[in-house]
Design a protein around this motif. Structure first.
Motif, PDB file in Angstrom:
ATOM      1  N   ALA A  80       0.821  -1.214   0.000  1.00 21.58           N
ATOM      2  CA  ALA A  80       0.000   0.000   0.000  1.00 21.58           C
ATOM      3  C   ALA A  80       0.854   1.263   0.000  1.00 21.58           C
ATOM      4  CB  ALA A  80      -0.936  -0.006   1.215  1.00 21.58           C
ATOM      5  N   ARG A  81       1.805   1.328   0.909  1.00 24.60           N
ATOM      6  CA  ARG A  81       2.636   2.534   0.995  1.00 24.60           C
ATOM      7  C   ARG A  81       3.479   2.706  -0.251  1.00 24.60           C
ATOM      8  NH1 ARG A  81       5.191   1.108   6.780  1.00 24.60           N
ATOM      9  NH2 ARG A  81       5.046  -0.962   5.813  1.00 24.60           N
ATOM     10  N   GLU A  82       3.980   1.599  -0.791  1.00 25.96           N
ATOM     11  CA  GLU A  82       4.831   1.678  -1.975  1.00 25.96           C
ATOM     12  C   GLU A  82       4.043   2.153  -3.192  1.00 25.96           C
ATOM     13  OE1 GLU A  82       6.685  -1.044   0.961  1.00 25.96           O
ATOM     14  OE2 GLU A  82       4.660  -0.827   0.135  1.00 25.96           O
ATOM     15  N   LEU A  83       2.793   1.693  -3.319  1.00 30.56           N
ATOM     16  CA  LEU A  83       1.968   2.150  -4.447  1.00 30.56           C
ATOM     17  C   LEU A  83       1.683   3.638  -4.337  1.00 30.56           C
ATOM     18  CD1 LEU A  83       0.227   1.851  -6.952  1.00 30.56           C
ATOM     19  CD2 LEU A  83      -1.637   1.048  -5.487  1.00 30.56           C
ATOM     20  N   VAL A  84       1.321   4.096  -3.162  1.00 28.64           N
ATOM     21  CA  VAL A  84       1.035   5.524  -2.985  1.00 28.64           C
ATOM     22  C   VAL A  84       2.275   6.361  -3.313  1.00 28.64           C
ATOM     23  CG1 VAL A  84       0.460   7.311  -1.300  1.00 28.64           C
ATOM     24  CG2 VAL A  84      -0.808   5.150  -1.311  1.00 28.64           C
ATOM     25  N   ARG A  85       3.424   5.938  -2.841  1.00 31.24           N
ATOM     26  CA  ARG A  85       4.652   6.697  -3.119  1.00 31.24           C
ATOM     27  C   ARG A  85       4.996   6.687  -4.597  1.00 31.24           C
ATOM     28  NH1 ARG A  85       6.991   3.774   2.069  1.00 31.24           N
ATOM     29  NH2 ARG A  85       6.397   5.296   3.663  1.00 31.24           N
ATOM     30  N   ALA A  86       4.855   5.522  -5.243  1.00 28.48           N
ATOM     31  CA  ALA A  86       5.160   5.433  -6.674  1.00 28.48           C
ATOM     32  C   ALA A  86       4.201   6.302  -7.485  1.00 28.48           C
ATOM     33  CB  ALA A  86       5.075   3.981  -7.134  1.00 28.48           C
ATOM     34  N   ALA A  87       2.920   6.302  -7.117  1.00 27.90           N
ATOM     35  CA  ALA A  87       1.941   7.126  -7.825  1.00 27.90           C
ATOM     36  C   ALA A  87       2.248   8.605  -7.647  1.00 27.90           C
ATOM     37  CB  ALA A  87       0.535   6.806  -7.332  1.00 27.90           C
ATOM     38  N   HIS A  88       2.620   8.996  -6.440  1.00 24.24           N
ATOM     39  CA  HIS A  88       2.965  10.403  -6.189  1.00 24.24           C
ATOM     40  C   HIS A  88       4.181  10.818  -7.012  1.00 24.24           C
ATOM     41  CE1 HIS A  88       3.470  14.140  -3.981  1.00 24.24           C
ATOM     42  NE2 HIS A  88       4.740  13.815  -3.778  1.00 24.24           N
ATOM     43  N   GLU A  89       5.179   9.959  -7.081  1.00 23.26           N
ATOM     44  CA  GLU A  89       6.381  10.267  -7.874  1.00 23.26           C
ATOM     45  C   GLU A  89       6.057  10.462  -9.345  1.00 23.26           C
ATOM     46  OE1 GLU A  89       8.968   7.014  -7.095  1.00 23.26           O
ATOM     47  OE2 GLU A  89       9.447   7.659  -5.041  1.00 23.26           O
ATOM     48  N   ARG A  90       5.004   9.806  -9.823  1.00 18.81           N
ATOM     49  CA  ARG A  90       4.603   9.914 -11.228  1.00 18.81           C
ATOM     50  C   ARG A  90       3.527  10.973 -11.438  1.00 18.81           C
ATOM     51  NH1 ARG A  90       6.776   5.447  -9.861  1.00 18.81           N
ATOM     52  NH2 ARG A  90       7.839   4.036 -11.289  1.00 18.81           N
ATOM     53  N   CYS A  91       3.284  11.786 -10.396  1.00 16.02           N
ATOM     54  CA  CYS A  91       2.329  12.907 -10.460  1.00 16.02           C
ATOM     55  C   CYS A  91       0.908  12.442 -10.761  1.00 16.02           C
ATOM     56  CB  CYS A  91       2.778  13.942 -11.496  1.00 16.02           C
ATOM     57  SG  CYS A  91       4.388  14.677 -11.132  1.00 16.02           S
ATOM     58  N   ILE A  92       0.556  11.250 -10.300  1.00 20.05           N
ATOM     59  CA  ILE A  92      -0.810  10.752 -10.421  1.00 20.05           C
ATOM     60  C   ILE A  92      -1.641  11.378  -9.300  1.00 20.05           C
ATOM     61  CG2 ILE A  92      -2.263   8.692 -10.270  1.00 20.05           C
ATOM     62  CD1 ILE A  92       0.163   7.088 -11.346  1.00 20.05           C
ATOM     63  N   PRO A  93      -2.794  11.980  -9.613  1.00 12.69           N
ATOM     64  CA  PRO A  93      -3.637  12.574  -8.562  1.00 12.69           C
ATOM     65  C   PRO A  93      -4.079  11.529  -7.551  1.00 12.69           C
ATOM     66  CG  PRO A  93      -4.348  13.305 -10.743  1.00 12.69           C
ATOM     67  CD  PRO A  93      -3.362  12.190 -10.959  1.00 12.69           C
ATOM     68  N   LEU A  94      -3.930  11.862  -6.265  1.00  9.71           N
ATOM     69  CA  LEU A  94      -4.218  10.913  -5.189  1.00  9.71           C
ATOM     70  C   LEU A  94      -5.149  11.527  -4.156  1.00  9.71           C
ATOM     71  CD1 LEU A  94      -0.614   9.562  -4.455  1.00  9.71           C
ATOM     72  CD2 LEU A  94      -2.448   8.337  -5.640  1.00  9.71           C
ATOM     73  N   ALA A  95      -6.136  10.752  -3.733  1.00 15.61           N
ATOM     74  CA  ALA A  95      -7.029  11.193  -2.659  1.00 15.61           C
ATOM     75  C   ALA A  95      -7.241  10.055  -1.677  1.00 15.61           C
ATOM     76  CB  ALA A  95      -8.369  11.648  -3.222  1.00 15.61           C
ATOM     77  N   LEU A  96      -7.526  10.434  -0.432  1.00  9.94           N
ATOM     78  CA  LEU A  96      -7.956   9.494   0.593  1.00  9.94           C
ATOM     79  C   LEU A  96      -9.396   9.845   0.922  1.00  9.94           C
ATOM     80  CD1 LEU A  96      -6.759   7.280   2.663  1.00  9.94           C
ATOM     81  CD2 LEU A  96      -6.948   9.139   4.314  1.00  9.94           C
TER      82      LEU A  96
END
Length: 231
Positions: free
Chosen positions: A105-121
């Protein structure tokens, strides 16, 4: 985790799509300790029949407290019951928090953030629990939008929380990939029009979801995400 980092080196998502995560059961294996905290709390108040807790999984605390203690409970008393139970939950989870994060979970969120993918909780959880989980993993700065259960009028299974998260991201709900684990959460995500990836941390199957995975290192996840296109 080396495996998770390797898996997410291949992560891609088409422009125009976003990822929205539930918290309990998606980022964190927390169901068992939430149940333990409720059972202990209710027993302290002389309530031995705690079966209601199993029916109320995924619900917001105000719904649970009113169901257990009565709908005529004054609001301040209701809020204190909920807050006291959550303090007990954090006391139980604190010493074992690190080992309860869902694998990858943490690795996916970090990888998505590094690729500038919009993220919400988007979670029914109490704000202090959101702080506890996100700050414990250093994930708070990675989410551009955080919607907790106190920011919406209607909790899941109503779709409001996911519609709110999508609006704040500036992405159409149909272009949001929503990670959920509970029946009510999946219902809310589908009602919002999102594309649902179900984590099998609470139930064994969700036939209505686009994809079901045991955790975020499932080898089908990254290729599936890469295949998604904006509507």
């Amino acid at each position: 985790m080396l495996l998770s980092r390797f898996v997410f080196e291949q992560l891609t998502l088409a422009t125009g799509l976003a990822l929205i995560f539930d918290m309990d059961g998606v980022l964190l294996h927390s169901t068992a300790l939430h149940i333990q905290a409720w059972v202990t709390y209710l027993e302290r108040h002389g309530i031995e029949d705690t079966s209601v807790i199993y029916r109320m999984l995924g619900k917001r605390n105000d719904e649970i407290v009113y169901d257990v203690f009565g709908k005529d409970l004054p609001q301040d008393v209701m809020l204190e019951h909920g807050a006291a139970k959550e303090r007990l939950y954090r006391e139980l989870m604190g010493p074992v928090l690190e080992r309860h994060y869902v694998t990858g979970a943490r690795e996916l969120v970090r990888a998505a953030h590094e690729r500038c993918i919009p993220l919400a909780l988007a979670t029914n959880a109490e704000p202090l629990n959101v702080d506890f989980v996100l700050d414990g993993a250093g994930l708070r700065p990675l989410f551009s939008v955080i919607v907790d259960g106190h920011q919406v009028t209607h909790a899941k299974p109503h779709p409001e929380i996911y519609l709110t998260a999508a609006a704040r991201l500036g992405v159409e709900p149909r272009n949001c990939i929503i990670f959920e684990d509970s029946p009510g959460g999946v219902q809310a995500a589908l009602a919002a029009g999102g594309r649902v990836v179900a984590l099998l941390t609470t139930e064994n199957d969700y036939p209505q979801a686009a994809l079901c995975i045991p955790d975020f290192t499932d080898p089908r996840l990254v290729p599936w995400l890469a295949d998604q296109r904006p509507a």
